[in-house]
Design a protein around this motif. Structure first.
Motif, PDB file in Angstrom:
ATOM      1  N   PHE A   1       0.838  -1.200   0.000  1.00  0.00           N
ATOM      2  CA  PHE A   1       0.000   0.000   0.000  1.00  0.00           C
ATOM      3  C   PHE A   1       0.877   1.256   0.000  1.00  0.00           C
ATOM      4  N   PHE A   2       1.936   1.252   0.806  1.00  0.00           N
ATOM      5  CA  PHE A   2       2.835   2.397   0.867  1.00  0.00           C
ATOM      6  C   PHE A   2       3.537   2.611  -0.473  1.00  0.00           C
ATOM      7  N   ALA A   3       3.981   1.517  -1.107  1.00  0.00           N
ATOM      8  CA  ALA A   3       4.633   1.633  -2.414  1.00  0.00           C
ATOM      9  C   ALA A   3       3.692   2.268  -3.430  1.00  0.00           C
ATOM     10  N   GLY A   4       2.404   1.906  -3.353  1.00  0.00           N
ATOM     11  CA  GLY A   4       1.426   2.501  -4.260  1.00  0.00           C
ATOM     12  C   GLY A   4       1.239   3.986  -4.019  1.00  0.00           C
ATOM     13  N   THR A   5       1.244   4.409  -2.745  1.00  0.00           N
ATOM     14  CA  THR A   5       1.091   5.837  -2.454  1.00  0.00           C
ATOM     15  C   THR A   5       2.316   6.636  -2.887  1.00  0.00           C
ATOM     16  N   VAL A   6       3.474   5.978  -2.959  1.00  0.00           N
ATOM     17  CA  VAL A   6       4.698   6.675  -3.394  1.00  0.00           C
ATOM     18  C   VAL A   6       4.649   6.941  -4.895  1.00  0.00           C
ATOM     19  N   VAL A   7       4.395   5.905  -5.683  1.00  0.00           N
ATOM     20  CA  VAL A   7       4.454   6.067  -7.142  1.00  0.00           C
ATOM     21  C   VAL A   7       3.287   6.880  -7.681  1.00  0.00           C
ATOM     22  N   THR A   8       2.169   6.925  -6.935  1.00  0.00           N
ATOM     23  CA  THR A   8       1.031   7.736  -7.370  1.00  0.00           C
ATOM     24  C   THR A   8       1.092   9.154  -6.808  1.00  0.00           C
ATOM     25  N   THR A   9       2.106   9.445  -6.019  1.00  0.00           N
ATOM     26  CA  THR A   9       2.339  10.753  -5.381  1.00  0.00           C
ATOM     27  C   THR A   9       1.205  11.158  -4.450  1.00  0.00           C
TER      28      THR A   9
ATOM     29  N   TYR B   1      -0.049   9.744   1.817  1.00  0.00           N
ATOM     30  CA  TYR B   1      -0.943  10.069   2.920  1.00  0.00           C
ATOM     31  C   TYR B   1      -0.211  10.655   4.118  1.00  0.00           C
ATOM     32  N   GLY B   2       0.974  10.151   4.404  1.00  0.00           N
ATOM     33  CA  GLY B   2       1.725  10.671   5.540  1.00  0.00           C
ATOM     34  C   GLY B   2       1.528   9.875   6.813  1.00  0.00           C
ATOM     35  N   ASN B   3       0.607   8.903   6.803  1.00  0.00           N
ATOM     36  CA  ASN B   3       0.408   8.087   7.996  1.00  0.00           C
ATOM     37  C   ASN B   3       1.508   7.052   8.157  1.00  0.00           C
ATOM     38  N   LEU B   4       2.254   6.787   7.083  1.00  0.00           N
ATOM     39  CA  LEU B   4       3.325   5.800   7.116  1.00  0.00           C
ATOM     40  C   LEU B   4       4.493   6.319   6.294  1.00  0.00           C
ATOM     41  N   SER B   5       5.676   6.234   6.852  1.00  0.00           N
ATOM     42  CA  SER B   5       6.878   6.696   6.148  1.00  0.00           C
ATOM     43  C   SER B   5       8.078   5.969   6.724  1.00  0.00           C
ATOM     44  N   PRO B   6       9.130   5.781   5.937  1.00  0.00           N
ATOM     45  CA  PRO B   6      10.311   5.065   6.436  1.00  0.00           C
ATOM     46  C   PRO B   6      11.022   5.850   7.535  1.00  0.00           C
ATOM     47  N   CYS B   7      11.496   5.133   8.531  1.00  0.00           N
ATOM     48  CA  CYS B   7      12.212   5.759   9.650  1.00  0.00           C
ATOM     49  C   CYS B   7      13.715   5.525   9.584  1.00  0.00           C
ATOM     50  N   THR B   8      14.133   4.442   8.903  1.00  0.00           N
ATOM     51  CA  THR B   8      15.562   4.150   8.826  1.00  0.00           C
ATOM     52  C   THR B   8      16.201   4.979   7.718  1.00  0.00           C
ATOM     53  N   VAL B   9      17.508   5.187   7.832  1.00  0.00           N
ATOM     54  CA  VAL B   9      18.237   5.964   6.828  1.00  0.00           C
ATOM     55  C   VAL B   9      18.168   5.280   5.473  1.00  0.00           C
ATOM     56  N   TRP B  10      18.409   3.970   5.458  1.00  0.00           N
ATOM     57  CA  TRP B  10      18.399   3.250   4.188  1.00  0.00           C
ATOM     58  C   TRP B  10      16.998   3.181   3.597  1.00  0.00           C
ATOM     59  N   GLY B  11      15.988   3.133   4.473  1.00  0.00           N
ATOM     60  CA  GLY B  11      14.621   3.154   3.977  1.00  0.00           C
ATOM     61  C   GLY B  11      14.293   4.471   3.289  1.00  0.00           C
ATOM     62  N   LYS B  12      14.763   5.584   3.859  1.00  0.00           N
ATOM     63  CA  LYS B  12      14.540   6.892   3.252  1.00  0.00           C
ATOM     64  C   LYS B  12      15.293   7.028   1.935  1.00  0.00           C
ATOM     65  N   VAL B  13      16.539   6.532   1.904  1.00  0.00           N
ATOM     66  CA  VAL B  13      17.336   6.605   0.672  1.00  0.00           C
ATOM     67  C   VAL B  13      16.669   5.797  -0.431  1.00  0.00           C
TER      68      VAL B  13
ATOM     69  N   CYS C   1      13.550   5.029  -0.642  1.00  0.00           N
ATOM     70  CA  CYS C   1      12.286   5.663  -1.004  1.00  0.00           C
ATOM     71  C   CYS C   1      12.509   6.755  -2.050  1.00  0.00           C
ATOM     72  N   VAL C   2      13.599   7.515  -1.899  1.00  0.00           N
ATOM     73  CA  VAL C   2      13.890   8.586  -2.857  1.00  0.00           C
ATOM     74  C   VAL C   2      14.108   8.013  -4.250  1.00  0.00           C
ATOM     75  N   PHE C   3      14.976   6.999  -4.355  1.00  0.00           N
ATOM     76  CA  PHE C   3      15.271   6.423  -5.672  1.00  0.00           C
ATOM     77  C   PHE C   3      14.084   5.625  -6.217  1.00  0.00           C
ATOM     78  N   TYR C   4      13.336   4.999  -5.304  1.00  0.00           N
ATOM     79  CA  TYR C   4      12.141   4.266  -5.735  1.00  0.00           C
ATOM     80  C   TYR C   4      11.122   5.217  -6.344  1.00  0.00           C
ATOM     81  N   ALA C   5      10.954   6.401  -5.724  1.00  0.00           N
ATOM     82  CA  ALA C   5      10.022   7.393  -6.254  1.00  0.00           C
ATOM     83  C   ALA C   5      10.518   7.972  -7.570  1.00  0.00           C
ATOM     84  N   LEU C   6      11.825   8.221  -7.688  1.00  0.00           N
ATOM     85  CA  LEU C   6      12.386   8.785  -8.917  1.00  0.00           C
ATOM     86  C   LEU C   6      12.119   7.879 -10.118  1.00  0.00           C
ATOM     87  N   CYS C   7      12.180   6.588  -9.893  1.00  0.00           N
ATOM     88  CA  CYS C   7      11.935   5.642 -10.991  1.00  0.00           C
ATOM     89  C   CYS C   7      10.450   5.280 -11.099  1.00  0.00           C
TER      90      CYS C   7
END
Length: 222
Positions: free
Chosen positions: A98-106, A109-121, A123-129
């Motif tokens: 569900f979170f992956a879907g909210t990322v690629v569709t922009t 929601y903000g109710n769920l987001s990565p907390c780890t450094v590698w998760g955030k990194v 997420c950035v590249f996952y969204a870019l692609c």
């Protein structure tokens, strides 16, 4: 050339003025609608804290404030402060999908987001692609629907007058689009999530418009 340039300048000024005015109007109305309710909620919360301290005299104000801070930090870390450690994970496969879907569709929601450094990194590249890939998928889907609707229209034109088909097509588009997007989803969300129809309609619109405030999310209050 000069008249065109002057017209372009006036049009640009009009757009800027209208946009700024629209933002100011929205800010004013939101403030009038929401500020009083926020104040009431804040006063109610302070009253509940005073009642809690009265019932549990062994606690003092600073201790309660520290405990409230811990609860707020847990909530901000997406940990449900109610229940215990056996609560369902926020990052099981279905929630992660569900979170992956909210990322690629922009929507985001903000109710769920990565907390780890590698998760955030990641997420950035996952969204870019993923965002361009999602746009390509939606473009392909729209072409597929348009192509098949064109075949259907040409088939109907053989037996029905052209003008009648145009009026019928617009009517069906509005009716079916409203039912599929703004009637059925709110009813489903109302039934599954226990929301009112208004809340379901609000969630469906906020999601479809990709605004995604995150105040209402599927499965959030189960």
């Amino acid at each position: 050339m000069a008249p065109l340039t002057g017209l372009r300048i006036r049009w640009t000024a009009l757009v800027i003025f209208t946009h700024s005015g629209y933002l100011l109007l929205g800010a004013t109305i939101f403030q009038l609608l929401e500020q009083e309710a926020e104040s009431k909620n804040r006063d109610q919360f302070q009253l509940e804290k005073l009642k809690f301290l009265t019932n549990y005299s062994c606690l003092d104000g600073p201790a309660l404030e520290r405990f409230v801070k811990v609860i707020v930090e847990a909530w901000e870390s997406r940990v449900d402060p109610s229940g215990n450690s056996t609560n369902p994970s926020n990052w099981d496969f279905s929630s992660s999908f569900f979170f992956a879907g909210t990322v690629v569709t922009t929507i985001g929601y903000g109710n769920l987001s990565p907390c780890t450094v590698w998760g955030k990194v990641f997420c950035v590249f996952y969204a870019l692609c993923g965002i361009p890939l999602n746009l390509a998928f939606l473009n392909l889907l729209s072409k597929f629907i348009h192509f098949n609707l064109g075949l259907l229209k040409r088939g109907i034109f053989l037996v029905v007058p052209h003008k009648f088909i145009e009026v019928l097509a617009v009517t069906l588009f509005l009716v079916i689009g409203s039912v599929l997007l703004l009637v059925i989803p709110p009813l489903m969300f109302s039934y599954v999530e226990g929301w009112s129809y208004g809340e379901g309609f609000y969630f469906a619109f906020i999601t479809l418009s990709s605004i995604g405030f995150g105040d209402y999310v599927v499965g959030m209050y189960q």
